[in-house]
Design a protein around this motif. Sequence first.
Motif, short mmCIF file in Angstrom:
data_model
loop_
_atom_site.label_atom_id
_atom_site.label_comp_id
_atom_site.label_asym_id
_atom_site.label_seq_id
_atom_site.Cartn_x
_atom_site.Cartn_y
_atom_site.Cartn_z
N ASP A 1 32.34 -44.62 -16.81
CA ASP A 1 32.92 -43.65 -15.87
C ASP A 1 31.86 -42.72 -15.29
N LEU A 2 30.98 -42.24 -16.14
CA LEU A 2 29.93 -41.32 -15.70
C LEU A 2 28.97 -41.99 -14.72
N ARG A 3 28.60 -43.22 -15.00
CA ARG A 3 27.71 -43.94 -14.08
C ARG A 3 28.40 -44.23 -12.75
N ARG A 4 29.69 -44.46 -12.77
CA ARG A 4 30.43 -44.77 -11.55
C ARG A 4 30.73 -43.52 -10.74
N ASP A 5 31.24 -42.47 -11.39
CA ASP A 5 31.78 -41.31 -10.69
C ASP A 5 30.87 -40.08 -10.70
#
Length: 125
Positions: free
Chosen positions: A55-59
């Motif tokens: 999630d962190l890498r995506r958003d």
Amino acid sequence: MAVSKAKKPQVMKPATAAQKLDVYLPATPREFQDRLVSRDELDELQRNPPEWLVDLRRDGPHPRNVVAARLRVSNSGLARGGVTEALTTEEIAALAADPPEWLVRERESFAEVRREQRRLQERRD
């Protein structure tokens, strides 16, 4: 015959681990921020990222080096443009969709530097 000591696992600070994972440390879970990370744990996070890391890498929010790369400018160019905070993927997309003057200028400058680096590298080869 000498008895060898058990090898101590190599560990790093959470900030170093976050940098190696290309994530913004303050956005990581508290349990990640509060302890040392072993090399084996880091390798496992890279091989099988947990949901929070995906999630962190995506958003985002993303660290400066990731923001700069996604906007195709240098870290210094971000600073000259007044970007001092971590940005989310959505904020990066908004800047890219309607680039302010500083971003257009910094992209041109960054592209020119990269072209010159390639030219010099080709001369060396």
